[in-house]
Write a protein that holds these residues in place. Structure first.
Motif, mmCIF file in Angstrom:
data_model
loop_
_atom_site.group_PDB
_atom_site.id
_atom_site.type_symbol
_atom_site.label_atom_id
_atom_site.label_comp_id
_atom_site.label_asym_id
_atom_site.label_seq_id
_atom_site.Cartn_x
_atom_site.Cartn_y
_atom_site.Cartn_z
ATOM 1 N N VAL A 187 0.827 -1.212 0.000
ATOM 2 C CA VAL A 187 0.000 0.000 0.000
ATOM 3 C C VAL A 187 0.859 1.258 0.000
ATOM 4 N N ARG B 48 4.390 1.419 -0.227
ATOM 5 C CA ARG B 48 5.640 1.360 -0.997
ATOM 6 C C ARG B 48 6.758 2.169 -0.335
ATOM 7 N N ALA C 190 -1.119 9.880 3.306
ATOM 8 C CA ALA C 190 -1.655 8.536 3.122
ATOM 9 C C ALA C 190 -2.820 8.252 4.069
ATOM 10 N N ASN D 200 -5.025 6.001 1.988
ATOM 11 C CA ASN D 200 -4.853 6.159 0.554
ATOM 12 C C ASN D 200 -3.609 5.400 0.109
ATOM 13 N N ILE D 201 -3.561 5.037 -1.146
ATOM 14 C CA ILE D 201 -2.338 4.454 -1.703
ATOM 15 C C ILE D 201 -1.393 5.603 -2.008
ATOM 16 N N HIS D 202 -0.363 5.725 -1.216
ATOM 17 C CA HIS D 202 0.529 6.881 -1.316
ATOM 18 C C HIS D 202 1.935 6.455 -0.924
#
Length: 242
Positions: free
Chosen positions: A18, A20, A157, A166-168
């Motif tokens: 999620v 990274r 995120a 959030n995907i951040h």
């Protein structure tokens, strides 16, 4: 055992997918021995991201509210946090700070890593706030180094109030260990504790590049809450009784 299941099987892979995370300066975290990792606190996710990327186990001091929720959900949450290596600390009352210090020193005496957020609470606006001196007391009493850490991107995120992140992308930076052995035996000197804490916060600031506010986050939150309440009262004035 469950800590390592979370780290390597359940949460760790999910968090890496999620968020990274990119990790800088991991070599500054000692492979053995007691040390304090002091970081900024921008998101609920911070509690789990750092343990997921560190090679060693780290124990965080967490607010007691995570362990005292009602019903099945509350019991599951408490079990989860304990399994993830979190220690409950009551932040209310005059003894709250001393209780946190006692718990933290207990972790350090076992030659483990202790994670702490010197601001004392999550930042509600993404800025870095004044640190509390408990981290300095523990560093001096345990005679251990302090590794500054900056979480970057976790506010975007998962800002306060957002349950599903959030995907951040996230960056986690570790700085060089700070040695305060020159202040040994001076843990009761208020000026020394303030100077040490400010040095730690400056190191975190240098890594995170946040805007700094020379006030305690809890005080600013309380003032803003009072201001919102007052504005709401002015917007909806009481009608006179007939």
């Amino acid at each position: 055992m469950f800590y390592y299941v979370l780290k390597y099987v359940i949460l760790g892979p999910l968090l890496r997918l999620v968020f990274r995370p990119r990790i800088d300066g991991l070599e500054h975290v000692p492979a053995t021995g007691a040390a304090i990792v002091a970081g900024n606190h921008l998101s609920f996710s911070d509690h789990f991201l750092m343990p997921a990327i560190l090679k060693r186990r780290i124990t965080f001091l967490a607010k007691a509210e995570y362990f005292t929720g009602p019903g099945i959900k509350g019991r599951l949450t408490a079990y989860f946090f304990r399994s993830a290596g979190q220690i409950p600390v009551d932040r209310s009352g005059k003894e709250a700070g001393q209780a946190a210090i006692r718990e933290g020193l207990g972790v350090l005496r076992k030659d483990e890593l202790l994670g702490i957020y010197p601001e004392g609470t999550r930042s509600h606006d993404g800025r870095l706030y004044k640190g509390k001196v408990g981290v300095a007391v523990m560093a001096l009493r345990a005679q251990v180094p302090v590794i500054p850490c900056a979480m970057i991107g976790t506010f975007e995120a998962q800002p306060p109030g957002k349950k599903i992140p959030n995907i951040h992308p996230v960056v986690i930076r570790f700085g060089k260990p700070l040695d305060f052995s020159r202040y040994a035996g001076m843990e009761n000197e208020k000026a020394i504790l303030r100077a040490i804490t400010d040095e730690i916060m400056y190191a975190i600031l240098s890594l995170s590049e946040q805007e700094y506010v020379d006030r305690y986050a809890a005080d600013v939150k309380a003032e803003e809450a009072e201001q919102k309440a007052a504005e709401k009262g002015r917007k909806f004035p009481r009608m006179p009784l007939s």
